[in-house]
Design a protein around this motif. Structure first.
Motif, PDB file in Angstrom:
ATOM      1  N   LEU A 191       0.806  -1.222   0.000  1.00  0.00           N
ATOM      2  CA  LEU A 191       0.000   0.000   0.000  1.00  0.00           C
ATOM      3  C   LEU A 191       0.845   1.281   0.000  1.00  0.00           C
ATOM      4  O   LEU A 191       0.637   2.146  -0.869  1.00  0.00           O
ATOM      5  CB  LEU A 191      -0.977  -0.023   1.181  1.00  0.00           C
ATOM      6  CG  LEU A 191      -2.013  -1.165   1.141  1.00  0.00           C
ATOM      7  CD1 LEU A 191      -2.980  -1.032   2.314  1.00  0.00           C
ATOM      8  CD2 LEU A 191      -2.768  -1.177  -0.168  1.00  0.00           C
ATOM      9  N   PRO A 192       1.793   1.454   0.907  1.00  0.00           N
ATOM     10  CA  PRO A 192       2.581   2.698   0.850  1.00  0.00           C
ATOM     11  C   PRO A 192       3.433   2.804  -0.407  1.00  0.00           C
ATOM     12  O   PRO A 192       3.615   3.904  -0.943  1.00  0.00           O
ATOM     13  CB  PRO A 192       3.453   2.634   2.110  1.00  0.00           C
ATOM     14  CG  PRO A 192       3.463   1.205   2.518  1.00  0.00           C
ATOM     15  CD  PRO A 192       2.154   0.641   2.082  1.00  0.00           C
ATOM     16  N   LEU A 193       3.940   1.668  -0.911  1.00  0.00           N
ATOM     17  CA  LEU A 193       4.741   1.696  -2.122  1.00  0.00           C
ATOM     18  C   LEU A 193       3.880   2.087  -3.318  1.00  0.00           C
ATOM     19  O   LEU A 193       4.319   2.841  -4.203  1.00  0.00           O
ATOM     20  CB  LEU A 193       5.390   0.336  -2.359  1.00  0.00           C
ATOM     21  CG  LEU A 193       6.505   0.275  -3.407  1.00  0.00           C
ATOM     22  CD1 LEU A 193       7.596   1.280  -3.099  1.00  0.00           C
ATOM     23  CD2 LEU A 193       7.084  -1.131  -3.485  1.00  0.00           C
ATOM     24  N   SER A 194       2.646   1.607  -3.332  1.00  0.00           N
ATOM     25  CA  SER A 194       1.720   1.968  -4.404  1.00  0.00           C
ATOM     26  C   SER A 194       1.423   3.468  -4.362  1.00  0.00           C
ATOM     27  O   SER A 194       1.372   4.135  -5.405  1.00  0.00           O
ATOM     28  CB  SER A 194       0.417   1.182  -4.277  1.00  0.00           C
ATOM     29  OG  SER A 194       0.643  -0.202  -4.433  1.00  0.00           O
ATOM     30  N   SER A 253      -6.596   0.408  -5.866  1.00  0.00           N
ATOM     31  CA  SER A 253      -6.575  -0.489  -7.017  1.00  0.00           C
ATOM     32  C   SER A 253      -5.777  -1.754  -6.731  1.00  0.00           C
ATOM     33  O   SER A 253      -6.197  -2.862  -7.080  1.00  0.00           O
ATOM     34  CB  SER A 253      -5.983   0.225  -8.238  1.00  0.00           C
ATOM     35  OG  SER A 253      -6.730   1.375  -8.565  1.00  0.00           O
ATOM     36  N   MET A 254      -4.612  -1.597  -6.124  1.00  0.00           N
ATOM     37  CA  MET A 254      -3.795  -2.764  -5.800  1.00  0.00           C
ATOM     38  C   MET A 254      -4.479  -3.643  -4.762  1.00  0.00           C
ATOM     39  O   MET A 254      -4.435  -4.879  -4.840  1.00  0.00           O
ATOM     40  CB  MET A 254      -2.421  -2.316  -5.302  1.00  0.00           C
ATOM     41  CG  MET A 254      -1.555  -1.644  -6.363  1.00  0.00           C
ATOM     42  SD  MET A 254      -1.164  -2.734  -7.759  1.00  0.00           S
ATOM     43  CE  MET A 254      -0.017  -3.866  -6.972  1.00  0.00           C
ATOM     44  N   TRP A 299     -18.463  -2.650  -8.580  1.00  0.00           N
ATOM     45  CA  TRP A 299     -19.054  -2.114  -7.344  1.00  0.00           C
ATOM     46  C   TRP A 299     -18.224  -0.952  -6.807  1.00  0.00           C
ATOM     47  O   TRP A 299     -18.773   0.027  -6.280  1.00  0.00           O
ATOM     48  CB  TRP A 299     -19.178  -3.225  -6.295  1.00  0.00           C
ATOM     49  CG  TRP A 299     -19.947  -4.416  -6.790  1.00  0.00           C
ATOM     50  CD1 TRP A 299     -19.542  -5.714  -6.824  1.00  0.00           C
ATOM     51  CD2 TRP A 299     -21.262  -4.409  -7.347  1.00  0.00           C
ATOM     52  NE1 TRP A 299     -20.513  -6.518  -7.369  1.00  0.00           N
ATOM     53  CE2 TRP A 299     -21.582  -5.746  -7.697  1.00  0.00           C
ATOM     54  CE3 TRP A 299     -22.208  -3.410  -7.605  1.00  0.00           C
ATOM     55  CZ2 TRP A 299     -22.791  -6.096  -8.273  1.00  0.00           C
ATOM     56  CZ3 TRP A 299     -23.424  -3.767  -8.188  1.00  0.00           C
ATOM     57  CH2 TRP A 299     -23.701  -5.096  -8.513  1.00  0.00           C
ATOM     58  N   LEU A 300     -16.919  -1.044  -6.933  1.00  0.00           N
ATOM     59  CA  LEU A 300     -16.070   0.060  -6.513  1.00  0.00           C
ATOM     60  C   LEU A 300     -16.327   1.303  -7.363  1.00  0.00           C
ATOM     61  O   LEU A 300     -16.465   2.417  -6.848  1.00  0.00           O
ATOM     62  CB  LEU A 300     -14.596  -0.333  -6.614  1.00  0.00           C
ATOM     63  CG  LEU A 300     -14.054  -1.279  -5.540  1.00  0.00           C
ATOM     64  CD1 LEU A 300     -12.604  -1.632  -5.838  1.00  0.00           C
ATOM     65  CD2 LEU A 300     -14.167  -0.659  -4.152  1.00  0.00           C
ATOM     66  N   GLY A 325      -8.691   2.872 -14.731  1.00  0.00           N
ATOM     67  CA  GLY A 325     -10.035   3.398 -14.509  1.00  0.00           C
ATOM     68  C   GLY A 325     -10.219   3.912 -13.093  1.00  0.00           C
ATOM     69  O   GLY A 325     -10.779   4.996 -12.865  1.00  0.00           O
ATOM     70  N   LEU A 326      -9.750   3.145 -12.107  1.00  0.00           N
ATOM     71  CA  LEU A 326      -9.874   3.584 -10.720  1.00  0.00           C
ATOM     72  C   LEU A 326      -8.973   4.780 -10.425  1.00  0.00           C
ATOM     73  O   LEU A 326      -9.365   5.711  -9.717  1.00  0.00           O
ATOM     74  CB  LEU A 326      -9.528   2.424  -9.775  1.00  0.00           C
ATOM     75  CG  LEU A 326     -10.666   1.461  -9.417  1.00  0.00           C
ATOM     76  CD1 LEU A 326     -10.145   0.309  -8.589  1.00  0.00           C
ATOM     77  CD2 LEU A 326     -11.786   2.191  -8.679  1.00  0.00           C
ATOM     78  N   CYS A 327      -7.754   4.745 -10.953  1.00  0.00           N
ATOM     79  CA  CYS A 327      -6.830   5.862 -10.703  1.00  0.00           C
ATOM     80  C   CYS A 327      -7.328   7.166 -11.329  1.00  0.00           C
ATOM     81  O   CYS A 327      -6.935   8.253 -10.898  1.00  0.00           O
ATOM     82  CB  CYS A 327      -5.436   5.522 -11.233  1.00  0.00           C
ATOM     83  SG  CYS A 327      -4.573   4.278 -10.247  1.00  0.00           S
ATOM     84  N   SER A 328      -8.184   7.079 -12.351  1.00  0.00           N
ATOM     85  CA  SER A 328      -8.755   8.279 -12.956  1.00  0.00           C
ATOM     86  C   SER A 328      -9.794   8.931 -12.056  1.00  0.00           C
ATOM     87  O   SER A 328     -10.081  10.125 -12.194  1.00  0.00           O
ATOM     88  CB  SER A 328      -9.398   7.928 -14.310  1.00  0.00           C
ATOM     89  OG  SER A 328      -8.446   7.430 -15.209  1.00  0.00           O
TER      90      SER A 328
END
Length: 516
Positions: free
Chosen positions: A98-101, A145-146, A157-158, A222-225
């Motif tokens: 998570l922190p690396l992402s 996303s990760m 759903w997200l 898509g999620l990062c957008s």
């Protein structure tokens, strides 16, 4: 595709052939756009010799730049990104993942060339404030996303939940922030970010053997957008700025002498920008390879060569687009929105939208990766046609907004509602690819040529640049969500027919992407 060197350290016949293939692909991508613009200039809107020569030189730089860029992506971004995604997921340590992402997402985004361009011309928001806000949004949503890929959470759903949040915020946000917020979601997924994020998704999904693993390799873009949209909308409640307006910045493009000499001035500027964009990735690649992968010298040299190709390609690409395409785009927009040619603004914008998407480097990367992941069931050609249709419609709607001053809400709300409803009726992999395509399609050509085109048209039409011209990237990012998922509906119908043929004839093999 890999690059090898002979004993003398020079490229061999095979490598030269691969390079020429990439150049041929980029010629096929850039030439249609160039010819349409030349035709417009020679028939409808005459321009000075200086501007035309600058434009042609920009087209040449685009061709070479895209060729080198795609060569570099194949040799550096995709293989190392896949390896990092696999390593992060294989560790099964969320405190590492998570922190690396977050770090990777924020570091790559803050120097993304597309975002830099948008931040330079955005009214009301200071450039540094916008850059940091968007970077935090992307970093947070790359973590989401990760986590989603790792846990196998359904993308639909997200997306549905987060877009509900988006439109609740948008309903109360400052109207001057609306279009910029949605545009930010499109430009953050540019030529550097897209290959790396896509490779992270593929690497993370490779460790899963369930039937949904392939579909879950898509969806990160898509999620990062969504992250930048939410972040900028939230910013509108706490920040009121008075940065330089878009009109003042665009006005400087009209100086033909400055355009003629700007190539020499632009090269060091974009070399620095691209160096800043690539340096976090390169440093992390270096640490990762030496500390984790420990590659052989030939493998390390291959990645290093790919980074160099990516650097040189992006410098040439951004210089050509910014110096050669943006000024002419603004001029064409101003002239076409005038009383004499106003009736041609929408159809010509749709034609340019159709062919512009083929010049986006990240689109080519996505199309090839989709074809590979789906075993050819979703061809690169079908993806290209679907994206071109979406871009043509988006440009038409964007110019309609410029001419009428209609609020972007009238298009985004029903557009995203249709997209979210379609998700319920198409295979998961189509939904994931569709939302990735929205971010990929809104790349450098859109931000650096078509957005100045819309700004010029809005100025000539006497509209509000902040509300009427901005939002074009958002429309470009939205339309592929609909067209790609319509392709999924068509696939579903064809699959049903194919299965019936199996029952009748018993000799047809059917690959069901619904189960992929």
């Amino acid at each position: 595709m890999l690059i090898y060197v002979d004993k003398a350290g020079t490229f061999g016949v095979q490598e030269k052939k691969l390079f020429l293939e990439k150049i041929s692909e980029s010629v096929a991508s850039v030439l249609p756009v160039t010819l349409i613009i030349i035709l417009i200039c020679f028939t409808l809107i005459p321009v000075s010799t200086d501007i035309m020569l600058s434009f042609l030189l920009g087209a040449l730089l685009l061709i070479v730049g895209i060729g080198l860029f795609t060569l570099g992506v194949d040799n550096a971004m995709l293989p190392v990104g896949t390896a990092i995604g696999t390593w992060m997921t294989k560790s099964k340590n969320l405190w590492l993942i998570l922190p690396l992402s977050f770090f990777l997402g924020a570091a790559i985004t803050i120097a993304e060339p597309d975002l830099q361009v948008l931040a330079d011309i955005t009214p009301h928001i200071h450039k540094t404030v916008l850059l940091v806000t968007v970077a935090v949004g992307v970093g947070f949503f790359l973590m989401v996303s990760m986590l989603r890929t790792y846990l196998g959470i359904k993308l639909k759903w997200l997306l549905a939940g987060f877009y509900v949040v988006v439109f609740i915020l948008a309903a109360f946000a400052d109207k001057n922030f609306l279009s910029v917020a949605f545009d930010s979601g499109g430009v953050t997924t540019g030529p550097i970010t897209v290959p790396f994020i896509m490779a992270l998704g593929v690497g993370a999904a490779m460790l899963r053997s369930d039937k949904n693993a392939a579909a879950d390799s898509f969806g990160l873009i898509g999620l990062c957008s969504v992250g930048p949209i939410i972040a900028v909308l939230a910013l509108s409640f706490i920040f009121k700025g008075d940065a330089t307006t878009a009109e003042n910045i665009v006005a400087s493009y009209s100086d033909t002498i400055e355009i003629s000499v700007s190539y020499l001035k632009a090269f060091p500027v974009y070399m620095l920008e691209v160096a800043l964009a690539l340096s976090p990735i390169f440093i992390f690649f270096l640490i990762f390879q030496l500390a984790v992968q420990r590659p052989k010298p030939a493998q390390f040299f291959r990645v290093l060569t790919g980074v160099i190709f990516t650097f040189v390609g992006l410098v040439l690409f951004l210089t050509g687009v910014n110096v050669g395409f943006s000024p002419l785009g603004t001029i064409l927009g101003e002239e076409l929105a005038g009383e004499r040619l106003k009736f041609l603004l929408i159809p010509l914008a749709m034609v340019m939208g159709w062919v512009t998407v083929t010049a986006e480097p990240a689109v080519q990367v996505l199309n090839r990766q989709v074809e590979e992941i789906t075993g050819g069931e979703i061809s690169a050609k079908a993806m290209g046609v679907s994206l071109s249709v979406g871009l043509a419609c988006a440009m038409g709607i964007a110019m309609l907004r410029v001419l009428t001053g209609l609020s972007i809400f009238w298009f985004l709300v029903p557009g995203y509602a249709i997209s979210l409803i379609l998700m319920l009726y198409v295979p998961d992999i189509f939904a994931s690819i569709a939302f990735d395509s929205g971010g990929v399609a809104s790349g450098p050509m859109t931000a650096i040529f078509m957005l100045p085109f819309a700004i010029g048209a809005a100025k000539a039409a006497g509209g509000n640049v902040a509300t009427d011209a901005f939002g074009l990237v958002a429309m470009v990012a939205m339309m592929p969500l609909i067209t790609i998922q319509i392709m999924g509906v068509i696939y579903k119908i064809k699959l049903k027919v194919a299965k019936e043929q199996v029952v009748v004839y018993g000799d047809t093999e059917v690959i069901d992407l619904w189960e992929v």
